[in-house]
Design a protein around this motif. Structure first.
Motif, PDB file in Angstrom:
ATOM      1  N   LYS A 138       0.836  -1.203   0.000  1.00 24.15           N
ATOM      2  CA  LYS A 138       0.000   0.000   0.000  1.00 24.15           C
ATOM      3  C   LYS A 138       0.874   1.257   0.000  1.00 24.15           C
ATOM      4  N   ILE A 139       1.896   1.260   0.861  1.00 31.59           N
ATOM      5  CA  ILE A 139       2.786   2.422   0.954  1.00 31.59           C
ATOM      6  C   ILE A 139       3.472   2.682  -0.386  1.00 31.59           C
ATOM      7  N   LEU A 140       4.047   1.620  -0.968  1.00 31.79           N
ATOM      8  CA  LEU A 140       4.838   1.773  -2.188  1.00 31.79           C
ATOM      9  C   LEU A 140       3.979   1.999  -3.427  1.00 31.79           C
ATOM     10  N   SER A 141       2.695   1.707  -3.320  1.00 34.94           N
ATOM     11  CA  SER A 141       1.794   2.016  -4.447  1.00 34.94           C
ATOM     12  C   SER A 141       1.605   3.519  -4.609  1.00 34.94           C
ATOM     13  N   LEU A 142       1.956   4.271  -3.555  1.00 33.35           N
ATOM     14  CA  LEU A 142       1.808   5.730  -3.574  1.00 33.35           C
ATOM     15  C   LEU A 142       3.083   6.438  -4.018  1.00 33.35           C
ATOM     16  N   GLY A 143       4.195   5.694  -4.066  1.00 34.30           N
ATOM     17  CA  GLY A 143       5.472   6.289  -4.452  1.00 34.30           C
ATOM     18  C   GLY A 143       6.591   5.747  -3.583  1.00 34.30           C
ATOM     19  N   ASN A 144       7.812   6.281  -3.744  1.00 34.27           N
ATOM     20  CA  ASN A 144       8.904   5.825  -2.879  1.00 34.27           C
ATOM     21  C   ASN A 144       8.722   6.378  -1.471  1.00 34.27           C
ATOM     22  N   ILE A 145       9.465   5.838  -0.537  1.00 30.00           N
ATOM     23  CA  ILE A 145       9.237   6.149   0.875  1.00 30.00           C
ATOM     24  C   ILE A 145       9.408   7.637   1.175  1.00 30.00           C
ATOM     25  N   ASN A 146      10.462   8.253   0.647  1.00 24.36           N
ATOM     26  CA  ASN A 146      10.684   9.679   0.914  1.00 24.36           C
ATOM     27  C   ASN A 146       9.547  10.537   0.380  1.00 24.36           C
ATOM     28  N   THR A 147       9.064  10.198  -0.813  1.00 24.11           N
ATOM     29  CA  THR A 147       7.947  10.950  -1.398  1.00 24.11           C
ATOM     30  C   THR A 147       6.685  10.809  -0.560  1.00 24.11           C
ATOM     31  N   VAL A 148       6.418   9.592  -0.132  1.00 30.58           N
ATOM     32  CA  VAL A 148       5.225   9.318   0.678  1.00 30.58           C
ATOM     33  C   VAL A 148       5.262  10.115   1.982  1.00 30.58           C
ATOM     34  N   ILE A 149       6.454  10.185   2.589  1.00 32.56           N
ATOM     35  CA  ILE A 149       6.595  10.932   3.839  1.00 32.56           C
ATOM     36  C   ILE A 149       6.486  12.447   3.591  1.00 32.56           C
ATOM     37  N   GLU A 150       7.226  12.921   2.596  1.00 29.17           N
ATOM     38  CA  GLU A 150       7.261  14.359   2.323  1.00 29.17           C
ATOM     39  C   GLU A 150       5.893  14.916   1.930  1.00 29.17           C
ATOM     40  N   LYS A 151       5.125  14.141   1.172  1.00 36.81           N
ATOM     41  CA  LYS A 151       3.818  14.609   0.694  1.00 36.81           C
ATOM     42  C   LYS A 151       2.680  14.221   1.640  1.00 36.81           C
ATOM     43  N   ASP A 152       3.056  13.555   2.746  1.00 39.26           N
ATOM     44  CA  ASP A 152       2.080  13.201   3.774  1.00 39.26           C
ATOM     45  C   ASP A 152       0.896  12.446   3.167  1.00 39.26           C
ATOM     46  N   LEU A 153       1.199  11.346   2.466  1.00 41.32           N
ATOM     47  CA  LEU A 153       0.179  10.590   1.736  1.00 41.32           C
ATOM     48  C   LEU A 153      -0.480   9.483   2.563  1.00 41.32           C
ATOM     49  N   LEU A 154      -0.045   9.319   3.807  1.00 32.21           N
ATOM     50  CA  LEU A 154      -0.582   8.253   4.657  1.00 32.21           C
ATOM     51  C   LEU A 154      -1.315   8.825   5.851  1.00 32.21           C
TER      52      LEU A 154
END
Length: 279
Positions: free
Chosen positions: A206-222
Motif C-alpha cells: 500500500k505504501i509503495l503504491s503511492l510512491g517511494n518512501i521519501n515521497t510518501v513521507i514528504e507529501k504526507d500521503l498516509l
C-alpha cells in the motif's frame, strides 16, 4: 542479441551439498557429491539456455565485511563453517569445483571485499544493453535487478521458475525497482535484517503504491499513525536500504565470459570430473 548466463556459485554449491543425500567419493576417499551436483547443474543450465557467455561468481572470506561495518548482525544467523567438521562443510569441495571450472574453461570470480551479489549486479549493469542476461539463483535479492533484459531463473522446482518484472509484481505486489524499499520495510529474515514491527507485506504494498518512501513521507500521503511509524523508523529503513541494495559500480575488468568448445556438453559430469583430476 547474445545471451550471458551468470551463476551464483555459492548458492549452487549449497543446494547441491545439502540436496544430494549420502556421499559420492573420489579415488582418495574424499566426498565430492557437491562437485558432481555442481557440474551436473551447470551443464543442465547451459544446455537449457544455450548462452554465448557464462561466468560463475563466488563469495570470498571478505565479502560481507563492508556491510558488517554498517550492521554487525548482518547475516549473523548463518553457520560459521570454521567450526564445522570437513564432512559437513561444503567449502571443502570448493577447490575441486574451481579445478573443474578451469578444465571446462569457464571463467569464475571470487568477489573480494564485496558480496558475490554486488559483483553479479555490476556485471548486469555493465552489460545490460549488450546481452540478454539470466542470473541463476534462489536468492530473492536478485529481484531488484530484473528488467526487460535481465531475468532471474530460480531452479527450485523441477523445471524452475523464470522471474520477469511481470511475474515479480504478480507475486509480491511491487515492481523490481521497489523490491529494496519493500524489504527495507518488512525486513529480510534470511539476512537477519529486521523490518518495522507492525508493517507486513500488504501495508508495505500500500505504501509503495503511492510512491517511494521519501515521497510518501514528504507529501504526507498516509494516515498519521502509519506516517509516524515511517518517520520514527527512517534511520532503520535507510540502514536496511544500504544493506539490501546491490552495488552496480564495481569495476569489471579482464572479462572473458565467452563459452568455448561447448564445454564438452556431450559428456557426463563424472567424465568431466575425471578429466579434471578431481576423481
Amino acid at each position: 542479441m547474445e545471451r550471458c548466463l551468470i551463476i551464483d556459485g555459492h548458492n549452487l554449491l549449497f543446494r547441491m551439498f545439502y540436496g544430494i543425500p549420502g556421499t559420492i567419493k573420489n579415488s582418495k576417499g574424499e566426498d565430492i557429491k557437491a562437485v558432481v551436483g555442481f557440474v551436473s547443474g551447470l551443464i543442465k543450465y547451459i544446455n537449457k539456455f544455450s548462452p554465448n557467455h557464462a561466468v560463475v561468481v563466488f563469495d570470498s572470506e571478505t565479502s560481507i565485511a563492508s556491510k558488517c561495518d554498517v550492521y554487525e548482525e548482518y547475516k549473523s544467523n548463518r553457520i560459521n563453517y570454521l567450526d564445522v567438521p570437513d564432512n559437513e562443510n561444503p567449502f571443502t569441495q570448493l577447490p575441486y569445483i574451481f579445478k573443474v571450472l578451469d578444465q571446462l574453461n569457464i571463467q569464475y570470480k571470487e568477489a573480494q571485499e564485496y558480496e558475490a551479489d554486488d559483483y553479479i549486479a555490476s556485471i548486469c549493469h555493465k552489460y545490460r544493453a549488450q546481452y540478454e542476461i539470466i542470473v541463476i539463483s534462489t536468492d530473492q535479492d536478485f529481484y531488484q535487478l530484473v528488467n526487460d533484459n535481465i531475468f532471474l531463473f530460480n531452479p527450485c522446482r523441477k523445471d524452475g521458475i523464470m522471474y520477469t518484472a511481470e511475474r515479480i509484481y504478480k507475486k509480491w505486489g511491487v515492481l523490481p525497482s521497489q523490491i529494496v524499499e519493500y524489504k527495507a520495510i518488512v525486513g529480510d529474515k534470511s539476512d537477519n535484517i529486521n523490518g518495522i514491527k507492525g508493517i507486513g507485506p500488504k501495508i508495505a504494498q500500500k505504501i509503495l503504491s503511492l510512491g517511494n518512501i521519501n515521497t510518501v513521507i514528504e507529501k504526507d500521503l498516509l494516515d498519521d499513525k502509519l506516517s509516524n511509524m515511517l518517520k520514527e523508523k527512517l534511520d532503520l529503513i535507510n540502514r536496511n536500504i544500504k544493506l539490501i541494495t546491490m552495488k552496480k559500480d564495481i569495476p569489471i575488468v579482464n572479462e572473458s565470459f565467452a563459452l568455448r568448445d561447448k564445454i564438452k556438453l556431450n559428456k557426463k559430469p563424472m567424465e568431466i570430473i575425471k578429466e579434471s583430476g578431481v576423481y
